[in-house]
Motif scaffolding. Sequence first.
Motif, short mmCIF file in Angstrom:
data_model
loop_
_atom_site.label_atom_id
_atom_site.label_comp_id
_atom_site.label_asym_id
_atom_site.label_seq_id
_atom_site.Cartn_x
_atom_site.Cartn_y
_atom_site.Cartn_z
N THR A 128 -4.10 0.50 -13.15
CA THR A 128 -3.84 -0.09 -14.46
C THR A 128 -2.43 0.28 -14.90
O THR A 128 -2.00 1.42 -14.74
N THR A 176 -4.45 -4.90 -15.36
CA THR A 176 -5.32 -4.25 -14.40
C THR A 176 -5.27 -4.98 -13.07
O THR A 176 -5.44 -6.21 -13.03
N LEU A 177 -5.03 -4.23 -12.00
CA LEU A 177 -5.00 -4.79 -10.66
C LEU A 177 -6.18 -4.23 -9.87
O LEU A 177 -6.39 -3.01 -9.85
N SER A 178 -6.95 -5.10 -9.21
CA SER A 178 -8.08 -4.65 -8.41
C SER A 178 -7.66 -4.26 -7.00
O SER A 178 -8.45 -3.68 -6.25
N GLY A 179 -6.43 -4.56 -6.66
CA GLY A 179 -5.86 -4.19 -5.37
C GLY A 179 -4.36 -4.24 -5.47
O GLY A 179 -3.81 -4.44 -6.56
N ALA A 208 -5.05 -0.56 -6.15
CA ALA A 208 -5.69 -0.80 -7.45
C ALA A 208 -5.16 0.17 -8.50
O ALA A 208 -4.83 1.32 -8.20
#
Length: 111
Positions: free
Chosen positions: A54, A73-76, A52
Amino acid sequence: DSSSLISKLVGELQPVSASGSVAAADNASGLSVVLNKGGRPNVNVYYSLGGAGTVTLMVSLDGNTWRTLKTYTLSGAGSGIDVVQGVAYPYVMLATSATGVDVTLEVVASR
């Protein structure tokens, strides 16, 4: 002479790029890449994070004062590509403050 002028013009039409990567074990402070893209208005970005985080695309007139243009933005773990057209600023930076994960960043600018 005309051959040097032609060479210069051909050079101005070529894409320019900046890229970098860091392995998770060595990533204590994130990563950024800066590109002086000159007058090339089309900017392509590629980002890959091992977890995760940004990634921010920033622009600058002078290479010192930066303004945020886009945020990803990446959550994983994951990656992405974006095409941003009409960027007039001469400098672009792609950066992440994500630490402890593999990171790859690329910026390419073209006409």
